[in-house]
Design an enzyme around this catalytic site. Sequence first.
Site, PDB file in Angstrom:
ATOM      1  N   ARG A  40       0.852  -1.181   0.000  1.00  0.00           N
ATOM      2  CA  ARG A  40       0.000   0.000   0.000  1.00  0.00           C
ATOM      3  C   ARG A  40       0.897   1.242   0.000  1.00  0.00           C
ATOM      4  O   ARG A  40       1.987   1.231   0.566  1.00  0.00           O
ATOM      5  CB  ARG A  40      -0.906   0.027   1.232  1.00  0.00           C
ATOM      6  CG  ARG A  40      -1.903   1.186   1.191  1.00  0.00           C
ATOM      7  CD  ARG A  40      -2.623   1.408   2.520  1.00  0.00           C
ATOM      8  NE  ARG A  40      -3.540   2.557   2.403  1.00  0.00           N
ATOM      9  CZ  ARG A  40      -4.164   3.128   3.409  1.00  0.00           C
ATOM     10  NH1 ARG A  40      -3.977   2.684   4.642  1.00  0.00           N
ATOM     11  NH2 ARG A  40      -4.963   4.164   3.205  1.00  0.00           N
ATOM     12  N   HIS A  41       0.426   2.303  -0.617  1.00  0.00           N
ATOM     13  CA  HIS A  41       1.172   3.559  -0.620  1.00  0.00           C
ATOM     14  C   HIS A  41       1.394   4.059   0.806  1.00  0.00           C
ATOM     15  O   HIS A  41       0.789   3.569   1.772  1.00  0.00           O
ATOM     16  CB  HIS A  41       0.407   4.612  -1.424  1.00  0.00           C
ATOM     17  CG  HIS A  41      -0.981   4.851  -0.898  1.00  0.00           C
ATOM     18  ND1 HIS A  41      -1.250   5.573   0.245  1.00  0.00           N
ATOM     19  CD2 HIS A  41      -2.186   4.421  -1.350  1.00  0.00           C
ATOM     20  CE1 HIS A  41      -2.540   5.597   0.468  1.00  0.00           C
ATOM     21  NE2 HIS A  41      -3.152   4.908  -0.472  1.00  0.00           N
TER      22      HIS A  41
ATOM     23  N   ARG B  41      -0.726   9.706   3.416  1.00  0.00           N
ATOM     24  CA  ARG B  41      -1.189  10.713   2.448  1.00  0.00           C
ATOM     25  C   ARG B  41      -2.150  11.677   3.116  1.00  0.00           C
ATOM     26  O   ARG B  41      -2.572  11.482   4.259  1.00  0.00           O
ATOM     27  CB  ARG B  41      -1.904  10.036   1.273  1.00  0.00           C
ATOM     28  CG  ARG B  41      -3.025   9.114   1.695  1.00  0.00           C
ATOM     29  CD  ARG B  41      -4.100   8.989   0.642  1.00  0.00           C
ATOM     30  NE  ARG B  41      -5.069   7.951   0.935  1.00  0.00           N
ATOM     31  CZ  ARG B  41      -6.025   8.057   1.855  1.00  0.00           C
ATOM     32  NH1 ARG B  41      -6.134   9.149   2.578  1.00  0.00           N
ATOM     33  NH2 ARG B  41      -6.876   7.064   2.053  1.00  0.00           N
TER      34      ARG B  41
ATOM     35  N   ARG C 187      -0.077   9.352  -5.509  1.00  0.00           N
ATOM     36  CA  ARG C 187       0.466   8.809  -4.264  1.00  0.00           C
ATOM     37  C   ARG C 187       1.098   7.430  -4.443  1.00  0.00           C
ATOM     38  O   ARG C 187       2.082   7.105  -3.764  1.00  0.00           O
ATOM     39  CB  ARG C 187      -0.610   8.766  -3.181  1.00  0.00           C
ATOM     40  CG  ARG C 187      -1.853   7.953  -3.529  1.00  0.00           C
ATOM     41  CD  ARG C 187      -2.893   8.066  -2.420  1.00  0.00           C
ATOM     42  NE  ARG C 187      -4.149   7.384  -2.710  1.00  0.00           N
ATOM     43  CZ  ARG C 187      -5.176   7.933  -3.328  1.00  0.00           C
ATOM     44  NH1 ARG C 187      -5.086   9.178  -3.764  1.00  0.00           N
ATOM     45  NH2 ARG C 187      -6.300   7.255  -3.528  1.00  0.00           N
TER      46      ARG C 187
ATOM     47  N   HIS D  47      -3.114   0.018  -3.208  1.00  0.00           N
ATOM     48  CA  HIS D  47      -3.967   0.627  -2.196  1.00  0.00           C
ATOM     49  C   HIS D  47      -4.358  -0.381  -1.115  1.00  0.00           C
ATOM     50  O   HIS D  47      -4.094  -1.581  -1.245  1.00  0.00           O
ATOM     51  CB  HIS D  47      -5.227   1.184  -2.859  1.00  0.00           C
ATOM     52  CG  HIS D  47      -4.943   2.047  -4.048  1.00  0.00           C
ATOM     53  ND1 HIS D  47      -4.838   3.410  -3.966  1.00  0.00           N
ATOM     54  CD2 HIS D  47      -4.720   1.738  -5.362  1.00  0.00           C
ATOM     55  CE1 HIS D  47      -4.568   3.915  -5.164  1.00  0.00           C
ATOM     56  NE2 HIS D  47      -4.492   2.920  -6.026  1.00  0.00           N
ATOM     57  N   ASP D  48      -5.028   0.140  -0.064  1.00  0.00           N
ATOM     58  CA  ASP D  48      -5.509  -0.754   0.992  1.00  0.00           C
ATOM     59  C   ASP D  48      -6.546  -1.731   0.449  1.00  0.00           C
ATOM     60  O   ASP D  48      -6.588  -2.896   0.842  1.00  0.00           O
ATOM     61  CB  ASP D  48      -6.080   0.041   2.168  1.00  0.00           C
ATOM     62  CG  ASP D  48      -7.092   1.109   1.747  1.00  0.00           C
ATOM     63  OD1 ASP D  48      -7.346   1.262   0.534  1.00  0.00           O
ATOM     64  OD2 ASP D  48      -7.624   1.799   2.641  1.00  0.00           O
TER      65      ASP D  48
END
Length: 421
Positions: free
Chosen positions: A41-42, A45, A109, A291-292
Amino acid sequence: MGVIRLSNPSRILYFSFHIILILLQQTTAERELKFVVVVFRHGDRTPVTSFPTDLHKESEWPQGYGQLTKIGMQQLFELGQYTRERYSNFLNSTYNRKEFYIQSTDYDRTIMSAQTYLAGLFPPTGHQIWNPELLWQPIPVHILQKSTDRMLHFPLPDCPHSEELQNETQTSSEFQSRIQPYMDFLQAMAVNTGLELNNLKKLDNFQLWNTYDTLHCEAIHNYTLSVWATKDVMDKMEKLSELSLLSLFGIYKTEEKSRLQGGVLVNVILNSFKQAASSPKQRKMEVYSAHDTTIGALQIALNIFNGKLPPYAACQFFELYQESSGQYSIEMYYRNDTSKDPYLLTLPGCTSSCPLEKFAELVSPVITENWSKECGKKDKMKDIFIGFDVAVALLFIFDLVLLYLLYHYGRCRHRNNYQDI
């Protein structure tokens, strides 16, 4: 110096112990890591949106909504360093484009997270140093446009059957039993946030989730929160956000959902392992910045989800080993806490070191051969051809009718002319 003399039984035990140690060392040495897939995941943010009563506006965030922060950059740089350390005896010490591939979703992101991850994973050394004052080197990050991304950005859009399943989930007894205890809380939240939660029995998967996320981001960066956003409220909102994630990909008809969502990525990873096992190649690692919801969909499809929202920089490792017997096996590790070693995960129905063939067999129920067909999507090209065929048929009929009318008109005119004569 005295000599230690061992009795016969002691000698037998001593030598037996050393023989066992030697055998164990040989077995360990013969086991070889062959391929790795990393999905993360990024990093941290800014909020992706706001809510009507929010105390803060987008202008208060330097780069606006949905952007990677300095904290996020540090998190992914550290993850890159950890990956370098974990695979120091596997990956080349310098970047080699034939060994390594990284792909990101089309969001600022995730792209920036991939870039900072690479800075930690492959700092230039030796001949790769192009600026002595900047120990960084450019490495390509491959990106699929949002409109064509059918692998990383979940939930995958434009899938009618998936939307049907989601609607069914909201009214299912499984889901309703989980949301009922929060009815009074949801009513209070509608007042506090200014959100129009019209049907409380159908939890909007992103509306409340985004509200919790906004407050969570503000708390991390020491912004003042609304008076009603107490710890108890935040804890309940977190639980409802976890329920939102779970309901997207699980709770109700999970296997059927996974075929249309997380199973797509499972299939990509499995095919990479099969290719690495069947025809040894130079590529050693594939990395995906996402992503999540990506990690959630993937883990739910594999039935290894812990029910918690994947935190920033959460990372799922898949490792392919060739055993001393020549057979291949897969191990899975989940890193969601930088203060602890990654958790070893076990695919239900298999051992922690799962044979590749067994792994493929166990995940086959969540893999579809024709995603578009199972989604209930219409074949646009087929519709075009059908439309063309119909148009041609109508034109042909029109021509026949026209010819008939001309023929009939000609006969009538000939008869009238004869009568005049």
